[in-house]
Structures are given as structure tokens and as C-alpha cells.
Design an enzyme around this catalytic site. Structure first.
Site, short mmCIF file in Angstrom:
data_model
loop_
_atom_site.label_atom_id
_atom_site.label_comp_id
_atom_site.label_asym_id
_atom_site.label_seq_id
_atom_site.Cartn_x
_atom_site.Cartn_y
_atom_site.Cartn_z
N CYS A 26 0.83 -1.21 0.00
CA CYS A 26 0.00 0.00 0.00
C CYS A 26 0.86 1.26 0.00
O CYS A 26 0.56 2.23 -0.70
CB CYS A 26 -0.94 0.00 1.20
SG CYS A 26 -2.13 -1.34 1.22
N SER A 27 1.92 1.24 0.78
CA SER A 27 2.83 2.38 0.83
C SER A 27 3.48 2.60 -0.53
O SER A 27 3.52 3.73 -1.04
CB SER A 27 3.89 2.15 1.90
OG SER A 27 4.78 3.26 1.96
#
Length: 172
Positions: A66-67
Site C-alpha cells: 500500500c505504501s
């Protein structure tokens, strides 16, 4: 009674259940009030009125995929201009989203949290029943709030098709 869909996504190979109806290309996007910076209520369709809107849905900015996804879309969105609104939506608290933005030096994404009701997750069919989080998905919504691009990533732990999403933003 809410719609439940199986066989659409997996998480690390295990089947997941999406709650809510599928939001398909050509459909009109529905709004919901989410929580932005400073715990302010934000309806992204209203906040992005008159603009093309890129919605990036992730389970949690505190995970590596996600990052990475957030950073890649942040980099790509620098070329979009002022007529595109970019929203990263998760169930993370706004404080965690803010810390992530600061740690990753991300300043051009509007971070929105759906932690209270997961209302947008359920109305767009992106709520992962087993995890209580968003499925990984990317949507492009045009100036008239019509969905022009939709990708629900089939494996939650995998990245989306960045090139297709960016091309859809440019075409909208």
C-alpha cells in the site's frame, strides 16, 4: 440485506468476500462522507466537483504494498494538473495517514479515511468482509461522476495496473 460477492479477490491466496454491489464502468459514482485531515468530513465527489477524480483504495498505508502504491500514484499524479483530484482512501485513522504522508514526503494526495462506517467501501462493493478493510482497487471518475475505469486487484497483496490507471485519467 447487503450483496456479498465471492471469487473476486484473494488475500495471500485465500478467498475473500466483497460486500456491496459492483461499481462498473459506465455507472454513476455515489458519494459518501469520509474523514479527512483534522477529522474534517469530506465528500470526495463534492470536493472534486468539475474535475476528473482518481480514487486509490488500499487496505492500509501501514503495509509495504500500500505504501509503495501510494508513492507511485503520488509520483504519477504530479503530471496530471489542477483538473484532476487524487484521493487515497483506506480505513486507517487520519492520524496514521498523516504520519505516512510525512514519512514518505507525499503532499499531493488527498488522504481520506472510511474508518467510522466503511460506507464508501460498502456502496462501491470494496469492503473485505473477513478483514474489515478495503480491497485494493483503483477507479477513475469523470467530471460528471461517471466511472470510466475500474480495477479491483484480484490478489489484495498485489499492485494495481498503474499504466492503465494513468492512461484512464489522461483519457477522462
Amino acid at each position: 440485506m447487503s450483496v456479498e460477492r465471492s471469487g473476486v479477490v484473494t488475500f495471500k491466496g485465500g478467498p475473500m468476500t466483497l460486500v456491496g454491489p459492483e461499481l462498473s464502468v459506465g455507472a454513476t459514482a455515489t458519494g459518501a462522507t469520509l474523514i479527512g485531515a483534522g477529522l474534517a468530513p469530506v465528500n470526495p465527489l463534492e470536493a472534486g466537483a468539475g474535475k476528473t477524480k482518481l480514487f486509490i483504495f488500499v487496505p492500509s498505508v501501514d503495509t509495504s504494498v500500500c505504501s509503495l502504491e501510494g508513492k507511485k500514484f503520488s509520483d504519477a499524479s504530479q503530471a496530471f494538473g489542477d483538473d484532476v483530484a487524487v484521493f487515497l482512501v483506506s480505513a486507517d485513522l487520519p492520524f496514521a495517514q498523516g504520519r505516512w504522508c510525512q514519512a514518505e514526503d507525499v503532499k499531493n494526495l488527498t488522504m481520506l479515511s472510511d474508518y467510522r462506517e466503511m460506507g464508501l467501501a460498502k456502496s462501491w462493493g470494496l469492503y473485505l468482509k473477513e478483514l474489515g478493510l478495503y480491497a485494493r482497487a483503483v477507479y477513475v471518475v469523470d467530471k460528471n461522476d461517471t466511472v470510466t475505469y475500474a480495477e479491483i486487484v484480484s490478489e489484495v497483496a498485489a499492485e494495481p495496473d498503474y499504466a492503465a490507471a494513468v492512461a484512464a485519467v489522461q483519457a477522462a
